[in-house]
Design an enzyme around this catalytic site. Sequence first.
Site, PDB file in Angstrom:
ATOM      1  N   HIS A   1     -31.918 -51.855  65.824  1.00  0.00           N
ATOM      2  CA  HIS A   1     -32.648 -53.123  65.699  1.00  0.00           C
ATOM      3  C   HIS A   1     -34.144 -52.860  65.763  1.00  0.00           C
ATOM      4  CE1 HIS A   1     -32.274 -52.635  70.060  1.00  0.00           C
ATOM      5  NE2 HIS A   1     -33.180 -53.573  70.257  1.00  0.00           N
TER       6      HIS A   1
ATOM      7  N   HIS B   1     -36.785 -53.801  67.714  1.00  0.00           N
ATOM      8  CA  HIS B   1     -37.675 -53.793  68.877  1.00  0.00           C
ATOM      9  C   HIS B   1     -38.443 -52.470  68.980  1.00  0.00           C
ATOM     10  CE1 HIS B   1     -35.412 -57.234  71.128  1.00  0.00           C
ATOM     11  NE2 HIS B   1     -36.239 -57.684  70.207  1.00  0.00           N
TER      12      HIS B   1
ATOM     13  N   ASP C   1     -39.270 -50.501  71.330  1.00  0.00           N
ATOM     14  CA  ASP C   1     -38.739 -49.392  72.119  1.00  0.00           C
ATOM     15  C   ASP C   1     -37.502 -48.775  71.465  1.00  0.00           C
ATOM     16  OD1 ASP C   1     -37.225 -51.685  72.726  1.00  0.00           O
ATOM     17  OD2 ASP C   1     -36.737 -50.977  74.737  1.00  0.00           O
ATOM     18  N   HIS C   2     -37.274 -49.113  70.203  1.00  0.00           N
ATOM     19  CA  HIS C   2     -36.201 -48.493  69.425  1.00  0.00           C
ATOM     20  C   HIS C   2     -36.716 -47.899  68.115  1.00  0.00           C
ATOM     21  CE1 HIS C   2     -32.745 -49.971  71.873  1.00  0.00           C
ATOM     22  NE2 HIS C   2     -33.737 -50.723  72.328  1.00  0.00           N
TER      23      HIS C   2
ATOM     24  N   HIS D   1     -28.711 -60.168  70.317  1.00  0.00           N
ATOM     25  CA  HIS D   1     -29.930 -59.662  70.961  1.00  0.00           C
ATOM     26  C   HIS D   1     -31.096 -59.792  69.978  1.00  0.00           C
ATOM     27  CE1 HIS D   1     -32.361 -57.300  73.703  1.00  0.00           C
ATOM     28  NE2 HIS D   1     -32.643 -56.437  72.733  1.00  0.00           N
TER      29      HIS D   1
ATOM     30  N   ASP E   1     -28.889 -52.305  72.040  1.00  0.00           N
ATOM     31  CA  ASP E   1     -28.998 -53.218  73.185  1.00  0.00           C
ATOM     32  C   ASP E   1     -27.973 -54.343  73.137  1.00  0.00           C
ATOM     33  OD1 ASP E   1     -31.121 -51.698  74.008  1.00  0.00           O
ATOM     34  OD2 ASP E   1     -32.651 -53.217  73.670  1.00  0.00           O
TER      35      ASP E   1
ATOM     36  N   HIS F   1     -30.265 -47.977  77.235  1.00  0.00           N
ATOM     37  CA  HIS F   1     -31.012 -48.154  78.479  1.00  0.00           C
ATOM     38  C   HIS F   1     -30.164 -47.778  79.688  1.00  0.00           C
ATOM     39  CE1 HIS F   1     -34.554 -50.287  76.872  1.00  0.00           C
ATOM     40  NE2 HIS F   1     -33.708 -50.811  75.997  1.00  0.00           N
TER      41      HIS F   1
END
Length: 243
Positions: A56, A58, A60-61, A114, A133, A171
């Site tokens: 996805h 975001h 942090d990905h 998400h 996530d 995570h």
Amino acid sequence: MSVEIVRIPVLDDNYVWLLHEPVSGETVVVDPAVAEPVLAEAERRGWTIGQIWNTHWHGDHIGGNDAIKAATGARVSAPAAEAAKIPSLDVPLREGDSVRIGAVEGMVMEVPAHTAGHIAIHLPDEQAVFVGDTLFAMGCGRLFEGTPAQMHANMDRLAALPDATRVYCAHEYTQSNGRYALAAEPGNGAIRARMERVDAARARGEATVPTTIGLERETNPFMRAGSVEELARRRAAKDVFRG
């Protein structure tokens, strides 16, 4: 298991997954939050990254996409529905599409909630699924762009995978998820026993993922929610839980 899977801890609690298929020599990185430690680990092992798989959009990905792509020429495969938010995208992925690392095939599952276009990648022959996530050890992702009905459908769909399937989430949230799981299902002895193992592992500085579908079926209050309404209540409660 023919694909070697390496966990790379980055940022505060993210895991980036590095996959290597030794016959072909191909290497894939899943959800690179940052580039430097991923490139360093691949170099240390003598592996050349040829692909990036994003679950996805975001930051942090996908934060490491550009630098890894610039360093290696890697091809970026990511959700078609989130193409506008992933500028480095080369290969748009939709439900039922496949990806490959060597001769090993991964199937794309659309699991929105998400984020609106979130995907998971299931490697059935490797008994592995990369879920970003959407699913966590004893948890699920916050509903930033989707609905409880979508997340409930995701949980049911993932729960239908074989129990031995290893779940590679992005995570290290297991302790906080587990504290909520104990509050949600105080009579669940499997959760209590698991939390004892989790607390001991974290005290030793050890990771608690990957998990397995079978273990999540026993101990994950979101996968165990019997209805959309129950999942919605549990997700709302977890969002404000301070246990």
